[in-house]
Design a protein around this motif. Structure first.
Motif, PDB file in Angstrom:
ATOM      1  N   ILE A 126       7.689   0.065  -6.349  1.00  0.00           N
ATOM      2  CA  ILE A 126       6.250  -0.496  -5.933  1.00  0.00           C
ATOM      3  C   ILE A 126       5.932  -1.383  -7.014  1.00  0.00           C
ATOM      4  O   ILE A 126       5.027  -2.296  -6.588  1.00  0.00           O
ATOM      5  N   ASP A 127       6.548  -1.809  -7.943  1.00  0.00           N
ATOM      6  CA  ASP A 127       6.313  -2.815  -8.697  1.00  0.00           C
ATOM      7  C   ASP A 127       6.686  -4.089  -8.236  1.00  0.00           C
ATOM      8  O   ASP A 127       6.179  -5.086  -8.835  1.00  0.00           O
ATOM      9  N   ASN A 128       7.424  -4.284  -7.560  1.00  0.00           N
ATOM     10  CA  ASN A 128       7.994  -5.509  -7.170  1.00  0.00           C
ATOM     11  C   ASN A 128       8.615  -6.428  -8.144  1.00  0.00           C
ATOM     12  O   ASN A 128       8.645  -7.650  -8.007  1.00  0.00           O
ATOM     13  N   GLY A 271      -3.003   5.768 -10.787  1.00  0.00           N
ATOM     14  CA  GLY A 271      -1.928   6.512 -11.034  1.00  0.00           C
ATOM     15  C   GLY A 271      -0.901   6.590  -9.694  1.00  0.00           C
ATOM     16  O   GLY A 271      -0.603   5.464  -9.078  1.00  0.00           O
ATOM     17  N   HIS A 272      -0.319   7.777  -9.399  1.00  0.00           N
ATOM     18  CA  HIS A 272       0.748   7.923  -8.510  1.00  0.00           C
ATOM     19  C   HIS A 272       0.129   8.183  -7.237  1.00  0.00           C
ATOM     20  O   HIS A 272       0.959   8.301  -6.235  1.00  0.00           O
ATOM     21  N   VAL A 273      -1.271   7.935  -7.181  1.00  0.00           N
ATOM     22  CA  VAL A 273      -1.784   7.742  -5.658  1.00  0.00           C
ATOM     23  C   VAL A 273      -1.121   6.488  -5.050  1.00  0.00           C
ATOM     24  O   VAL A 273      -0.907   6.515  -3.745  1.00  0.00           O
ATOM     25  N   GLN A 274      -0.880   5.474  -5.898  1.00  0.00           N
ATOM     26  CA  GLN A 274      -0.265   4.324  -5.381  1.00  0.00           C
ATOM     27  C   GLN A 274       1.093   4.600  -4.722  1.00  0.00           C
ATOM     28  O   GLN A 274       1.651   3.724  -3.987  1.00  0.00           O
ATOM     29  N   ARG A 275       1.809   5.502  -5.247  1.00  0.00           N
ATOM     30  CA  ARG A 275       3.371   5.702  -4.568  1.00  0.00           C
ATOM     31  C   ARG A 275       3.251   6.770  -3.758  1.00  0.00           C
ATOM     32  O   ARG A 275       4.355   6.841  -3.015  1.00  0.00           O
ATOM     33  N   GLY A 276       2.201   7.573  -3.347  1.00  0.00           N
ATOM     34  CA  GLY A 276       2.439   8.565  -2.184  1.00  0.00           C
ATOM     35  C   GLY A 276       1.885   8.112  -0.908  1.00  0.00           C
ATOM     36  O   GLY A 276       1.354   7.024  -0.697  1.00  0.00           O
TER      37      GLY A 276
HETATM   38  O1  F6P Z   1       8.625   1.882 -11.698  1.00  0.00           O
HETATM   39  C1  F6P Z   1       7.838   2.653 -10.739  1.00  0.00           C
HETATM   40  C2  F6P Z   1       6.546   3.100 -11.447  1.00  0.00           C
HETATM   41  O2  F6P Z   1       5.743   3.709 -10.437  1.00  0.00           O
HETATM   42  C3  F6P Z   1       5.855   2.228 -12.698  1.00  0.00           C
HETATM   43  O3  F6P Z   1       4.761   1.577 -12.072  1.00  0.00           O
HETATM   44  C4  F6P Z   1       5.259   3.484 -13.409  1.00  0.00           C
HETATM   45  O4  F6P Z   1       5.043   2.968 -14.959  1.00  0.00           O
HETATM   46  C5  F6P Z   1       6.389   4.353 -13.528  1.00  0.00           C
HETATM   47  O5  F6P Z   1       7.257   4.283 -12.331  1.00  0.00           O
HETATM   48  C6  F6P Z   1       5.951   5.937 -13.613  1.00  0.00           C
HETATM   49  O6  F6P Z   1       6.813   6.847 -13.674  1.00  0.00           O
HETATM   50  P1  F6P Z   1       6.725   8.360 -13.554  1.00  0.00           P
HETATM   51  O7  F6P Z   1       6.652   8.629 -12.002  1.00  0.00           O
HETATM   52  O8  F6P Z   1       8.181   8.737 -14.225  1.00  0.00           O
HETATM   53  O9  F6P Z   1       5.624   8.831 -14.363  1.00  0.00           O
END
Ligand code: F6P
Length: 341
Positions: A126-128, A271-276
């Motif tokens: 997600i960090d590009n 936080g992880h909301v951005q990844r879900g």
């Molecule tokens: O590299 C992707 C990333 O989402 C970063 O932006 C963030 O710092 C890291 O992973 C968080 O990792 P974890 O899920 O292990 O907390």
């Protein structure tokens, strides 16, 4: 051909779209066999894998996360993997491994490739921040989530005459903060690439209030740091995987602004909301194209490389080239966003 696939490192929307695409292309076009190692390199080291056929990947295109699971790999386990690289290929009968991951995973992929395992990498994050590819999938989704959050925060901030400090992901590269901050019209953007002075943010907020605007939104990347001597903010310890444990810049900055301004400032950590959740259409398409090209590269014997977006084309670039440095936000991109501090 027998293909092994794995997803490693932090997950990101679009991983399942790559897995699906690899299986579709490999099975439908080449009659290959595909297996998926579970939980990243751990599955490869411990021999945990599942067969992946067309049924196994049915309905996963729009699903977030990864059906294979993911994990980060400790350095000593990576060394072990390299020592066993060629044995592992034989043990699992794979002709190629397709690891899908970020900088850490691609570095591991390069080491495995140097150790004799045929590898075709697929970049994700997600960090590009992977150099050699214009974009990684997952980024567009994360920017969309952060933008929507800031749009929403603006209305409540205005009702209460508050400053909202929104912390988004981005350890070394501030792409999410830059693009979501621009898209949402954040009044301040702080990036890891440029240490910021909180006094400048204070001035910006005071000027806004003096003009009759009764709120402000500041978007700060988790890896942003104040310039030396401008604010108390410590460096964190390094964890097992070589990453700094951040001290929470969003919260620290909100408290600092509240203290200096005498106005309410609230931290919001996305936080992880951005990844879900489900990937955007853009991320689904990019992930699908990467999967397709990875299988093609495997059949050409184009190993030790990864898929990359260059302009509108997908090209293969050497892993060695891709992992030498992170792609950070350049000055000209910062200059275009008036609100970068
Ligand atoms: O590299 C992707 C990333 O989402 C970063 O932006 C963030 O710092 C890291 O992973 C968080 O990792 P974890 O899920 O292990 O907390």
């Amino acid at each position: 051909m027998r293909i092994g696939v794995l997803t490693a490192g932090g997950d990101c929307p679009g991983l399942n779209a790559v897995i699906r695409s690899v299986v579709h292309r490999a099975v439908a076009q080449y009659d290959d066999e595909v297996i998926g190692f579970e939980d990243g390199f751990r599955g490869l080291l411990e021999g945990h894998y599942v067969p992946l056929d067309l049924d196994a990947v049915g309905g996963i295109l729009a699903r977030g996360g990864t059906i294979l699971g993911s994990s980060r790999l400790e350095r000593d386990r990576l060394r072990e993997a390299c020592e066993r690289a060629t044995d592992m290929a034989e043990e699992f009968g794979i002709d190629v491994l397709i690891p899908i991951g970020g900088e850490g995973t691609l570095t591991a992929a390069r080491m495995l490739s140097d150790a004799g395992l045929p590898v075709v990498g697929v970049p994700k994050t997600i960090d590009n921040d992977i150099s050699s590819t214009d974009r990684t999938f997952g980024f567009d989704t994360a920017v969309g989530v952060a933008t929507e959050a800031m749009d929403r925060l603006k209305t409540t901030a205005e009702s209460h005459q508050r400053v909202m400090v929104v912390e988004v992901m981005g350890r070394h590269a501030g792409w999410i903060a830059l693009e979501s901050g621009m898209a949402a019209g954040a009044h301040g953007i702080c990036l890891p690439e440029r240490p910021f002075d909180p006094a400048h943010l204070v001035k910006m907020v005071e000027e806004r209030f003096a003009r009759g605007k009764k709120f402000a939104v500041v978007c700060v990347a988790e890896g942003a740091h104040p310039a030396e001597g401008t604010m108390d903010y410590g460096k964190g310890e390094i964890d097992l995987y070589g990453h700094e444990r951040f001290q929470g810049i969003g919260t620290a900055l909100a408290y600092e602004l509240e203290r200096r301004l005498g106005k309410e400032a609230k931290p919001v950590i996305l936080g992880h909301v951005q990844r879900g959740g489900t990937p955007t259409a853009y991320d689904r398409v990019l992930a699908t194209r990467f999967g397709w090209h990875a299988v093609e590269a495997a059949h050409r014997g184009d190993f030790g490389k990864m898929t990359a977006l260059r302009g509108t084309d997908i090209q293969m670039v050497p892993l060695a080239e891709a992992v030498t440095e992170l792609k950070t936000v350049p000055k000209d991109r910062m200059d275009e966003a008036e609100s970068v501090f």
